[in-house]
Scaffold this motif. Structure first.
Motif, PDB file in Angstrom:
ATOM      1  N   VAL A  21      -4.518 -20.741 -50.714  1.00 41.21           N
ATOM      2  CA  VAL A  21      -5.463 -20.654 -49.590  1.00 41.21           C
ATOM      3  C   VAL A  21      -6.389 -19.467 -49.780  1.00 41.21           C
ATOM      4  N   ASN A  22      -7.535 -19.552 -49.126  1.00 46.29           N
ATOM      5  CA  ASN A  22      -8.472 -18.436 -49.083  1.00 46.29           C
ATOM      6  C   ASN A  22      -7.981 -17.478 -48.003  1.00 46.29           C
ATOM      7  N   ARG A  23      -7.257 -16.462 -48.421  1.00 45.82           N
ATOM      8  CA  ARG A  23      -6.609 -15.571 -47.452  1.00 45.82           C
ATOM      9  C   ARG A  23      -7.616 -14.695 -46.711  1.00 45.82           C
ATOM     10  N   GLU A  24      -8.752 -14.413 -47.349  1.00 46.43           N
ATOM     11  CA  GLU A  24      -9.783 -13.649 -46.646  1.00 46.43           C
ATOM     12  C   GLU A  24     -10.321 -14.452 -45.464  1.00 46.43           C
ATOM     13  N   MET A  25     -10.547 -15.749 -45.666  1.00 50.95           N
ATOM     14  CA  MET A  25     -10.985 -16.620 -44.577  1.00 50.95           C
ATOM     15  C   MET A  25      -9.890 -16.744 -43.518  1.00 50.95           C
ATOM     16  N   LEU A  26      -8.653 -16.917 -43.982  1.00 53.85           N
ATOM     17  CA  LEU A  26      -7.523 -17.067 -43.074  1.00 53.85           C
ATOM     18  C   LEU A  26      -7.358 -15.845 -42.180  1.00 53.85           C
ATOM     19  N   SER A  27      -7.645 -14.656 -42.720  1.00 54.66           N
ATOM     20  CA  SER A  27      -7.414 -13.413 -41.979  1.00 54.66           C
ATOM     21  C   SER A  27      -8.255 -13.317 -40.711  1.00 54.66           C
ATOM     22  N   LYS A  28      -9.270 -14.144 -40.614  1.00 57.65           N
ATOM     23  CA  LYS A  28     -10.188 -14.086 -39.475  1.00 57.65           C
ATOM     24  C   LYS A  28      -9.877 -15.146 -38.419  1.00 57.65           C
ATOM     25  N   MET A  29      -8.796 -15.905 -38.583  1.00 61.10           N
ATOM     26  CA  MET A  29      -8.576 -17.028 -37.672  1.00 61.10           C
ATOM     27  C   MET A  29      -7.116 -17.431 -37.565  1.00 61.10           C
ATOM     28  N   ARG A  34      -8.461 -28.599 -37.682  1.00 63.56           N
ATOM     29  CA  ARG A  34      -8.206 -28.543 -39.124  1.00 63.56           C
ATOM     30  C   ARG A  34      -9.335 -27.784 -39.814  1.00 63.56           C
ATOM     31  N   VAL A  35      -8.964 -26.965 -40.801  1.00 62.06           N
ATOM     32  CA  VAL A  35      -9.941 -26.183 -41.571  1.00 62.06           C
ATOM     33  C   VAL A  35      -9.645 -26.450 -43.045  1.00 62.06           C
ATOM     34  N   ARG A  36     -10.101 -27.602 -43.525  1.00 61.00           N
ATOM     35  CA  ARG A  36      -9.739 -28.032 -44.882  1.00 61.00           C
ATOM     36  C   ARG A  36     -10.350 -27.145 -45.959  1.00 61.00           C
ATOM     37  N   GLU A  37     -11.448 -26.457 -45.623  1.00 65.03           N
ATOM     38  CA  GLU A  37     -12.069 -25.577 -46.612  1.00 65.03           C
ATOM     39  C   GLU A  37     -11.237 -24.321 -46.881  1.00 65.03           C
ATOM     40  N   LEU A  38     -10.196 -24.129 -46.105  1.00 65.37           N
ATOM     41  CA  LEU A  38      -9.287 -23.008 -46.334  1.00 65.37           C
ATOM     42  C   LEU A  38      -8.517 -23.154 -47.642  1.00 65.37           C
ATOM     43  N   TRP A  39      -8.289 -24.406 -48.065  1.00 63.31           N
ATOM     44  CA  TRP A  39      -7.467 -24.663 -49.249  1.00 63.31           C
ATOM     45  C   TRP A  39      -8.290 -24.485 -50.521  1.00 63.31           C
ATOM     46  N   ARG A  40      -7.732 -23.783 -51.502  1.00 67.14           N
ATOM     47  CA  ARG A  40      -8.424 -23.553 -52.779  1.00 67.14           C
ATOM     48  C   ARG A  40      -8.196 -24.686 -53.775  1.00 67.14           C
ATOM     49  N   VAL A  41      -7.204 -25.526 -53.509  1.00 66.82           N
ATOM     50  CA  VAL A  41      -6.799 -26.561 -54.472  1.00 66.82           C
ATOM     51  C   VAL A  41      -7.449 -27.890 -54.084  1.00 66.82           C
ATOM     52  N   PRO A  42      -8.018 -28.619 -55.048  1.00 66.10           N
ATOM     53  CA  PRO A  42      -8.618 -29.923 -54.730  1.00 66.10           C
ATOM     54  C   PRO A  42      -7.601 -30.868 -54.096  1.00 66.10           C
ATOM     55  N   GLU A  43      -8.083 -31.759 -53.256  1.00 61.38           N
ATOM     56  CA  GLU A  43      -7.226 -32.669 -52.495  1.00 61.38           C
ATOM     57  C   GLU A  43      -6.257 -33.438 -53.386  1.00 61.38           C
ATOM     58  N   ALA A  44      -6.709 -33.846 -54.586  1.00 65.88           N
ATOM     59  CA  ALA A  44      -5.863 -34.645 -55.478  1.00 65.88           C
ATOM     60  C   ALA A  44      -4.604 -33.897 -55.910  1.00 65.88           C
ATOM     61  N   GLU A  77      -2.257 -24.819 -41.971  1.00 67.20           N
ATOM     62  CA  GLU A  77      -3.351 -23.867 -41.809  1.00 67.20           C
ATOM     63  C   GLU A  77      -3.034 -22.886 -40.678  1.00 67.20           C
ATOM     64  N   SER A  78      -2.285 -23.351 -39.697  1.00 62.51           N
ATOM     65  CA  SER A  78      -1.740 -22.489 -38.652  1.00 62.51           C
ATOM     66  C   SER A  78      -0.401 -23.066 -38.230  1.00 62.51           C
ATOM     67  N   TYR A  79       0.302 -22.323 -37.398  1.00 63.71           N
ATOM     68  CA  TYR A  79       1.622 -22.798 -36.968  1.00 63.71           C
ATOM     69  C   TYR A  79       1.539 -24.102 -36.183  1.00 63.71           C
ATOM     70  N   SER A  80       0.370 -24.379 -35.572  1.00 59.49           N
ATOM     71  CA  SER A  80       0.309 -25.509 -34.644  1.00 59.49           C
ATOM     72  C   SER A  80      -0.608 -26.646 -35.071  1.00 59.49           C
ATOM     73  N   ASN A  81      -1.680 -26.365 -35.823  1.00 58.23           N
ATOM     74  CA  ASN A  81      -2.741 -27.376 -35.909  1.00 58.23           C
ATOM     75  C   ASN A  81      -2.369 -28.592 -36.749  1.00 58.23           C
ATOM     76  N   ARG A  82      -1.462 -28.443 -37.702  1.00 58.49           N
ATOM     77  CA  ARG A  82      -1.110 -29.590 -38.543  1.00 58.49           C
ATOM     78  C   ARG A  82      -0.452 -30.698 -37.717  1.00 58.49           C
ATOM     79  N   PHE A  83       0.473 -30.312 -36.866  1.00 57.03           N
ATOM     80  CA  PHE A  83       1.126 -31.306 -36.012  1.00 57.03           C
ATOM     81  C   PHE A  83       0.201 -31.743 -34.879  1.00 57.03           C
ATOM     82  N   ALA A  84      -0.423 -30.773 -34.226  1.00 56.19           N
ATOM     83  CA  ALA A  84      -1.175 -31.067 -33.010  1.00 56.19           C
ATOM     84  C   ALA A  84      -2.361 -31.986 -33.244  1.00 56.19           C
TER      85      ALA A  84
END
Length: 343
Positions: A21-29, A34-44, A77-84
């Motif tokens: 993950v982009n931890r610099e981006m994560l640190s602000k939120m 869903r924030v799919r751009e947080l992930w550094r690895v391609p979807e495949a 991406e967060s404790y809640s958003n994946r399920f919610a």
């Protein structure tokens, strides 16, 4: 000493690797949508990468000596958003907006229909965790009250009815997770302290519905927020805590190290077990085992040893990984010191 005495555990999350993950981006939120751009690895390749990161988290917890481990929440991406955001009735693609007490705006999912769970969401997560550790395994779910506070309701116009449907969805998921090998189910309910007046009206009812019929130990976790993203000092007491003594949850998880909580409040939770935060996640310095042992001893003045589970204050997601590992090692070693004294 019984092996179950002063069992150490984690709240849930562990630091995700920088390559994941982009931890610099994560640190602000703490994302609600869903924030799919947080992930550094391609979807495949993302699931494979998340599997690898999960193994790293499990092994770190095991090496540190933690008794009850999690998957580190590496897929979230967060404790809640994946399920919610995976439930029917939720529009995550066209988010709404809520404004908190200090005027900060947050993008949140919109509730546009009846909330239903139509498929498993964390089932594979639990299956993977169970296949890769022989230790007791815990998995976390966002609580129904908290999820109800993190959306813009455009359908129900009745917060309790909406949260009750969230509770039904959580309960269905939790039963599948137990079948997959979960030894402990935890609900994360940090928003109980954000809106205590509303919580007093119906939170216990929806929490109990979410935990209905479960045959494994159940936990409700509440805290004052991640140390890395909460600005200013934390409160020194919970506005909503004694009420949880009436819940069917068997354990209550609270933050106490950073806010230096008056542990006299623990008497209000009898006869529950208490998952006590004894690791300060706002302190970059790694605690010594002796400091952790002192915090555990302070808890034992109010809770019997067979009802106390030492843990970090909150999830460790925002810490550097080396710091998180060091703090977990100190947690396990500090608990071992106190365990020896109790023999």
């Amino acid at each position: 000493m019984p092996p179950s005495l002063l069992q150490t555990t984690v709240v849930g999350s562990y630091p995700q690797p920088d390559w994941l993950v982009n931890r610099e981006m994560l640190s602000k939120m703490v994302p609600r949508t869903r924030v799919r751009e947080l992930w550094r690895v391609p979807e495949a390749f993302l699931e494979q990468a998340q599997d690898d990161a999960t193994l790293l988290a499990i092994r770190d917890m095991e090496r540190a000596g933690i008794d009850i481990v999690t998957d580190g929440e590496m897929r979230r991406e967060s404790y809640s958003n994946r399920f919610a955001t995976a439930l029917d009735g939720i529009d995550d693609e066209h988010p709404g907006e809520i404004v908190n007490r200090v005027g900060q705006k947050t993008a949140v999912p919109r509730v546009v229909g009846k909330i239903r769970r139509t498929k498993p969401i964390e089932l594979r997560d639990m299956q993977f965790l169970r296949a890769n550790t022989e230790r007791q395994a815990k998995i976390t779910l966002p609580g129904p009250f908290t999820m109800g506070q993190q959306v813009k309701d455009e359908f129900y116009k009745d917060a309790e009815a909406m949260c009750m449907d969230y509770a039904v969805a959580v309960n269905e998921e939790a039963h599948d997770l137990v079948k997959a090998g979960a030894d402990v189910i935890q609900l994360d309910e940090p928003w109980l302290r954000n809106n205590p007046e509303e919580a007093k009206r119906y939170a216990i009812r929806v929490i109990d519905r979410a935990l209905q019929g479960l045959t494994v130990p159940t936990v409700v976790h509440l805290c004052f927020g991640y140390a890395a993203v909460v600005r200013g000092g934390k409160p020194t007491g919970y506005a909503f805590l004694p009420q949880l003594a009436d819940s069917i949850a068997q354990q209550i998880s609270i933050e106490s190290a950073q806010p230096k909580l008056d542990l006299g409040v623990l008497k209000d939770l009898a006869p529950k077990k208490v998952m006590l935060g004894v690791i300060d996640l706002n302190d970059a310095e790694i605690e010594t085992p002796e400091k952790v042992a002192d915090r555990i001893r302070a808890g034992l003045k109010h809770v019997a040893a067979d009802k106390l589970l030492p843990a970090p204050d909150c999830g460790m997601k925002y810490l550097p990984r080396a710091t998180a590992y060091g703090k977990l090692k100190a947690l396990a070693d500090g608990a071992a010191l106190v365990r020896q004294e109790l023999q």
